[in-house]
Motif scaffolding. Structure first.
Motif, PDB file in Angstrom:
ATOM      1  N   LEU A   1       0.876  -1.061   0.012  1.00 24.79           N
ATOM      2  CA  LEU A   1       0.042  -0.284  -0.080  1.00 24.79           C
ATOM      3  C   LEU A   1       0.445   1.053   0.037  1.00 24.79           C
ATOM      4  O   LEU A   1       0.170   2.452  -0.364  1.00 24.79           O
ATOM      5  N   SER A   2       1.976   1.172   0.318  1.00 25.25           N
ATOM      6  CA  SER A   2       2.837   2.760   0.620  1.00 25.25           C
ATOM      7  C   SER A   2       3.200   3.143  -0.471  1.00 25.25           C
ATOM      8  O   SER A   2       2.623   4.518   0.122  1.00 25.25           O
ATOM      9  N   GLY A   3       3.113   2.668  -1.427  1.00 23.10           N
ATOM     10  CA  GLY A   3       3.375   3.709  -2.931  1.00 23.10           C
ATOM     11  C   GLY A   3       2.057   4.635  -3.807  1.00 23.10           C
ATOM     12  O   GLY A   3       2.537   5.778  -4.065  1.00 23.10           O
ATOM     13  N   LYS A   4       1.168   3.531  -3.934  1.00 24.73           N
ATOM     14  CA  LYS A   4      -0.165   4.127  -4.134  1.00 24.73           C
ATOM     15  C   LYS A   4      -0.947   5.751  -2.462  1.00 24.73           C
ATOM     16  O   LYS A   4      -1.219   6.234  -3.619  1.00 24.73           O
ATOM     17  N   MET A   5      -0.131   5.004  -1.649  1.00 26.16           N
ATOM     18  CA  MET A   5      -0.760   6.096  -0.866  1.00 26.16           C
ATOM     19  C   MET A   5      -0.097   7.322  -0.492  1.00 26.16           C
ATOM     20  O   MET A   5      -0.048   7.721  -0.451  1.00 26.16           O
ATOM     21  N   ALA A   6       1.195   6.812  -0.449  1.00 21.70           N
ATOM     22  CA  ALA A   6       2.238   8.125  -1.133  1.00 21.70           C
ATOM     23  C   ALA A   6       1.699   9.004  -1.410  1.00 21.70           C
ATOM     24  O   ALA A   6       1.581  10.210  -1.515  1.00 21.70           O
ATOM     25  N   ASP A   7       1.396   8.951  -3.065  1.00 23.83           N
ATOM     26  CA  ASP A   7       0.786   9.264  -3.670  1.00 23.83           C
ATOM     27  C   ASP A   7      -0.714  10.216  -4.020  1.00 23.83           C
ATOM     28  O   ASP A   7      -0.481  10.843  -3.973  1.00 23.83           O
ATOM     29  N   PHE A   8      -1.209   9.155  -2.367  1.00 26.34           N
ATOM     30  CA  PHE A   8      -2.938   9.219  -3.027  1.00 26.34           C
ATOM     31  C   PHE A   8      -2.522  11.039  -1.679  1.00 26.34           C
ATOM     32  O   PHE A   8      -2.946  12.162  -2.222  1.00 26.34           O
ATOM     33  N   ILE A   9      -2.128  10.572  -0.573  1.00 25.84           N
ATOM     34  CA  ILE A   9      -2.058  11.124   0.630  1.00 25.84           C
ATOM     35  C   ILE A   9      -0.708  11.976   0.493  1.00 25.84           C
ATOM     36  O   ILE A   9      -0.859  13.583   1.438  1.00 25.84           O
ATOM     37  N   GLY A  10       0.060  12.343  -0.209  1.00 24.26           N
ATOM     38  CA  GLY A  10       1.253  12.329   0.458  1.00 24.26           C
ATOM     39  C   GLY A  10       1.881  12.348   1.082  1.00 24.26           C
ATOM     40  O   GLY A  10       2.341  11.610   1.898  1.00 24.26           O
ATOM     41  N   ARG A  11       3.626  12.803   1.203  1.00 31.51           N
ATOM     42  CA  ARG A  11       4.623  11.611   1.663  1.00 31.51           C
ATOM     43  C   ARG A  11       4.331  12.265   2.567  1.00 31.51           C
ATOM     44  O   ARG A  11       4.777  11.318   3.931  1.00 31.51           O
ATOM     45  N   LYS A  12       4.269  13.723   3.799  1.00 33.80           N
ATOM     46  CA  LYS A  12       3.565  13.626   5.121  1.00 33.80           C
ATOM     47  C   LYS A  12       2.771  12.747   4.989  1.00 33.80           C
ATOM     48  O   LYS A  12       3.025  12.369   6.933  1.00 33.80           O
ATOM     49  N   ARG A  13       1.915  12.482   4.877  1.00 35.65           N
ATOM     50  CA  ARG A  13       1.256  12.395   5.649  1.00 35.65           C
ATOM     51  C   ARG A  13       0.803  10.462   6.075  1.00 35.65           C
ATOM     52  O   ARG A  13       0.089  10.016   6.772  1.00 35.65           O
ATOM     53  N   THR A  14       1.522  10.647   5.284  1.00 35.10           N
ATOM     54  CA  THR A  14       2.169   8.815   5.019  1.00 35.10           C
ATOM     55  C   THR A  14       2.810   8.622   5.448  1.00 35.10           C
ATOM     56  O   THR A  14       2.737   7.518   6.868  1.00 35.10           O
ATOM     57  N   MET A  15       3.853   9.218   6.683  1.00 34.09           N
ATOM     58  CA  MET A  15       4.861   8.992   7.439  1.00 34.09           C
ATOM     59  C   MET A  15       3.604   9.724   9.150  1.00 34.09           C
ATOM     60  O   MET A  15       4.365   8.996   9.697  1.00 34.09           O
ATOM     61  N   TRP A  16       2.865  10.426   8.624  1.00 31.81           N
ATOM     62  CA  TRP A  16       2.009  10.566  10.286  1.00 31.81           C
ATOM     63  C   TRP A  16       1.265   9.546  10.374  1.00 31.81           C
ATOM     64  O   TRP A  16       1.575   9.041  11.113  1.00 31.81           O
ATOM     65  N   LEU A  17       0.664   8.660   9.376  1.00 29.98           N
ATOM     66  CA  LEU A  17      -0.466   8.132   9.597  1.00 29.98           C
ATOM     67  C   LEU A  17       0.620   6.314   9.937  1.00 29.98           C
ATOM     68  O   LEU A  17       0.173   5.536  10.448  1.00 29.98           O
TER      69      LEU A  17
ATOM     70  N   THR B   1       8.081  16.033 -14.477  1.00 25.74           N
ATOM     71  CA  THR B   1       6.949  15.676 -14.483  1.00 25.74           C
ATOM     72  C   THR B   1       5.583  15.655 -15.610  1.00 25.74           C
ATOM     73  O   THR B   1       4.853  14.105 -15.527  1.00 25.74           O
ATOM     74  N   ASP B   2       5.842  16.024 -16.094  1.00 25.10           N
ATOM     75  CA  ASP B   2       4.765  16.508 -17.280  1.00 25.10           C
ATOM     76  C   ASP B   2       4.637  15.347 -18.585  1.00 25.10           C
ATOM     77  O   ASP B   2       4.194  14.627 -18.910  1.00 25.10           O
ATOM     78  N   ASN B   3       5.802  15.288 -18.326  1.00 21.25           N
ATOM     79  CA  ASN B   3       6.929  14.430 -19.354  1.00 21.25           C
ATOM     80  C   ASN B   3       6.273  12.639 -19.534  1.00 21.25           C
ATOM     81  O   ASN B   3       5.258  12.051 -19.906  1.00 21.25           O
ATOM     82  N   PHE B   4       6.875  12.420 -17.674  1.00 18.77           N
ATOM     83  CA  PHE B   4       5.974  10.693 -17.583  1.00 18.77           C
ATOM     84  C   PHE B   4       4.744  10.303 -17.373  1.00 18.77           C
ATOM     85  O   PHE B   4       4.130   9.454 -17.278  1.00 18.77           O
ATOM     86  N   GLN B   5       4.153  11.666 -16.451  1.00 20.84           N
ATOM     87  CA  GLN B   5       2.396  11.813 -16.520  1.00 20.84           C
ATOM     88  C   GLN B   5       1.805  11.505 -17.434  1.00 20.84           C
ATOM     89  O   GLN B   5       1.087  10.691 -18.107  1.00 20.84           O
ATOM     90  N   ARG B   6       1.993  11.254 -18.660  1.00 18.60           N
ATOM     91  CA  ARG B   6       1.729  11.588 -20.122  1.00 18.60           C
ATOM     92  C   ARG B   6       1.721   9.395 -20.283  1.00 18.60           C
ATOM     93  O   ARG B   6       0.655   9.046 -20.895  1.00 18.60           O
ATOM     94  N   SER B   7       2.876   9.598 -20.004  1.00 19.13           N
ATOM     95  CA  SER B   7       2.533   7.683 -20.071  1.00 19.13           C
ATOM     96  C   SER B   7       2.188   7.198 -19.029  1.00 19.13           C
ATOM     97  O   SER B   7       2.904   6.455 -18.016  1.00 19.13           O
ATOM     98  N   GLU B   8       1.525   7.556 -18.231  1.00 19.84           N
ATOM     99  CA  GLU B   8       1.101   7.017 -16.666  1.00 19.84           C
ATOM    100  C   GLU B   8       1.388   5.446 -16.493  1.00 19.84           C
ATOM    101  O   GLU B   8      -0.360   4.761 -17.647  1.00 19.84           O
ATOM    102  N   ALA B   9       1.742   4.661 -15.623  1.00 22.61           N
ATOM    103  CA  ALA B   9       1.584   3.173 -15.446  1.00 22.61           C
ATOM    104  C   ALA B   9       1.360   3.397 -14.189  1.00 22.61           C
ATOM    105  O   ALA B   9       2.079   3.154 -13.244  1.00 22.61           O
ATOM    106  N   GLY B  10      -0.300   1.953 -14.679  1.00 21.78           N
ATOM    107  CA  GLY B  10      -0.262   1.333 -13.069  1.00 21.78           C
ATOM    108  C   GLY B  10       0.643   0.368 -12.880  1.00 21.78           C
ATOM    109  O   GLY B  10       1.512   0.409 -13.951  1.00 21.78           O
ATOM    110  N   PHE B  11       0.527  -1.152 -12.064  1.00 14.55           N
ATOM    111  CA  PHE B  11       1.287  -1.953 -11.753  1.00 14.55           C
ATOM    112  C   PHE B  11       1.489  -2.728 -13.200  1.00 14.55           C
ATOM    113  O   PHE B  11       2.413  -3.302 -13.383  1.00 14.55           O
ATOM    114  N   GLN B  12       0.975  -2.721 -13.964  1.00 12.10           N
ATOM    115  CA  GLN B  12       0.693  -3.615 -15.508  1.00 12.10           C
ATOM    116  C   GLN B  12       2.028  -3.002 -16.300  1.00 12.10           C
ATOM    117  O   GLN B  12       2.589  -3.263 -16.766  1.00 12.10           O
ATOM    118  N   GLY B  13       2.035  -1.524 -15.802  1.00 10.55           N
ATOM    119  CA  GLY B  13       3.244  -1.032 -16.953  1.00 10.55           C
ATOM    120  C   GLY B  13       4.331  -1.442 -16.161  1.00 10.55           C
ATOM    121  O   GLY B  13       5.303  -0.980 -17.110  1.00 10.55           O
TER     122      GLY B  13
END
Length: 477
Positions: free
Chosen positions: A96-112, A253-265
């Motif tokens: 869960l760590s990667g998705k959580m850090a992306d969804f709620i942010g690095r600081k909130r993940t450390m707090w949680l 960030t813009d260049n890499f987000q054009r090719s957004e990849a999930g786990f399958q990516g």
């Protein structure tokens, strides 16, 4: 089309990292200001409190083993499960760590993570039976699974490239500090009291996170441009010129987000190289016995007739200089050199330990076994502290682009904790079955780590995250 977009935005970074060529976008220090600021230092210290808690939790089973087994009537199998269940919780946290850090942010993940850590320590301190301590240990494991991913990523994302390695490798220094403190406290306090004392650094991070900025790269990835620029300016200093760095971060960030990849990516050809590096280093780190010496050092010393009171504390204290040395060597000699030196030295020390137990089993020179094992453990601690213990996490935080960082980070952290569970659960049984063979196996894994680093691992010293990530992808084509 996707490949063309990537190449168009990052064409100037295409070259193999293994050759160590230097062709940087800009100078190492931010223009117009210092790369080291009070806010950057405070942010790193607050984040590193998480790794202090990590080290404390890892060493807790070594100090509590004999007293807890007696108080709760635990067998070797039951205590082995207690020791290894933290890695099960950590594996879940890793998923869960990667998705959580992306969804709620690095600081909130450390707090949680610290909320789960505090609940776990309270659960152990007031447990009435084996199930109670196991549930508490699993909760701590979940927290550690989050910490292991988010702390190195946060530090890598907030620090300038000329001092990034030095800051991230400080993770190992804080791990060693946590081990030293828990080994020291275990000599004077009961396992329940030590559990309550473990809450103090958790609370320090919870409070400290209020005063530090969020990762600028994460803010850029979710489109918060005003907050992104404010956080970057706070970290670099009010007089620092951050416009060039801000442009590079936003463009990448813009260049890499054009090719957004999930786990399958992750299984796309272009990501094969960084994924293989991350998975390989994490697997070899744990199969080399890293977790064993934190979790069961007292058991190893008892087997070799070394004092289980003085021995672990002495090792934790004596390995601190190696951890400090690793901080200064990181950006001087680079990642690859330290990894290879660390692996070779660890292999030699583990072989000495294997030989000492072989001689003990065959009644040869038994009087030298305690000294050989102590020196072998000390040498291994030094070797791992300057390289294989911390650098895989440094590289993990550097090599994955923003569009796969969550999935790839979760994958390699899961591999780390899954292999850690396997080793920590099996170790006591392996030691009883064949003590010498156990350490010869760990030595062979350290030799494999040397070969893997030599063949596969690039040098990332002194390069921006965006440049490293683009070059790794370009290396495949």
């Amino acid at each position: 089309m996707e490949k063309e977009c990537m190449e168009e935005g990052l064409a100037n970074t295409k070259r193999p990292l293994l050759l160590g060529e230097r062709n940087f976008i800009n100078s190492d220090k931010p223009k117009g200001g210092s790369s080291f600021t009070p806010v950057l230092f405070l942010s790193a210290i607050v984040a590193l409190c998480g790794n202090f808690c990590f080290g404390f939790a890892a060493g807790y089973t070594s100090t509590a083993e004999f007293e807890m087994m007696e108080d709760l009537g635990m067998s070797i199998a039951a205590y082995s499960f207690f020791g290894s269940i933290m890695t099960i919780g950590a594996a879940i946290g890793a998923i869960l760590s990667g998705k959580m850090a992306d969804f709620i942010g690095r600081k909130r993940t450390m707090w949680l993570s610290q909320i789960f850590c505090i609940m776990g320590w309270l659960g152990i301190a007031f447990a009435k039976n084996v199930w109670g301590v196991n549930i508490g240990r699993a909760s701590i494991g979940f927290a550690v699974g989050l910490i292991a991913y988010v702390v190195p990523v946060y530090i890598a994302e907030i620090t300038p490239k000329n001092i990034r390695g030095r800051f991230v490798v400080t993770l190992q220094l804080m791990n060693c500090s946590g081990l030293l403190v828990v080994f020291f406290l275990g000599n004077f306090f009961s396992w329940r009291t030590v559990s309550l004392l473990a809450i103090i650094p958790c609370l320090m991070q919870v409070v400290g996170l209020v005063f530090v900025p969020e990762s600028p790269r994460w803010l850029a990835s979710i489109g918060k441009e005003i907050e992104f620029e404010d956080a970057l300016r706070r970290l670099r200093g009010v007089d620092a010129g951050v416009s060039q760095e801000a442009i590079e971060i936003k463009d990448a960030t813009d260049n890499f987000q054009r090719s957004e990849a999930g786990f399958q990516g992750l299984f796309q050809k272009k990501y094969a190289y960084p994924v293989m590096i991350g998975v390989g280093l994490m697997l070899l780190q744990q199969l080399g016995g890293n977790s064993v010496f934190a979790a069961y050092l007292s058991t190893v010393f008892a087997k070799a007739n070394v004092s289980t009171t003085i021995g672990p504390t002495a090792i934790a204290f004596l390995q601190m200089p190696a951890a400090v040395l690793g901080v200064f060597l990181m950006d001087a000699f680079g990642r690859r050199a330290l990894l290879m030196v660390s692996s070779v030295a660890a292999c030699l020390c583990l072989s000495i330990m294997g030989l000492s137990f072989y001689l003990q089993e065959h009644q040869y020179a038994k009087e030298f076994t305690p000294l050989m094992v102590f020196l072998g453990v000390l040498g291994f601690s030094y070797a791992f502290a300057i390289g294989m213990s911390g650098i895989p996490w440094v590289i993990m935080s550097e090599i994955f682009p923003i569009n796969i960082k969550a999935s790839a980070g979760s994958l390699v952290t899961l591999v780390n904790w899954s292999s850690s569970w396997l080793v920590t659960f099996a170790f006591n049984f392996m030691l009883e079955w064949n003590s010498a063979g156990t350490f010869f196996f760990f030595a062979s894994m350290s030799a494999m780590a040397f070969l893997f680093t030599w063949i596969m691992v690039p040098e990332t010293k002194g390069r921006s995250l965006e440049e490293i990530q683009a070059s790794l992808i370009a290396y495949v084509y």
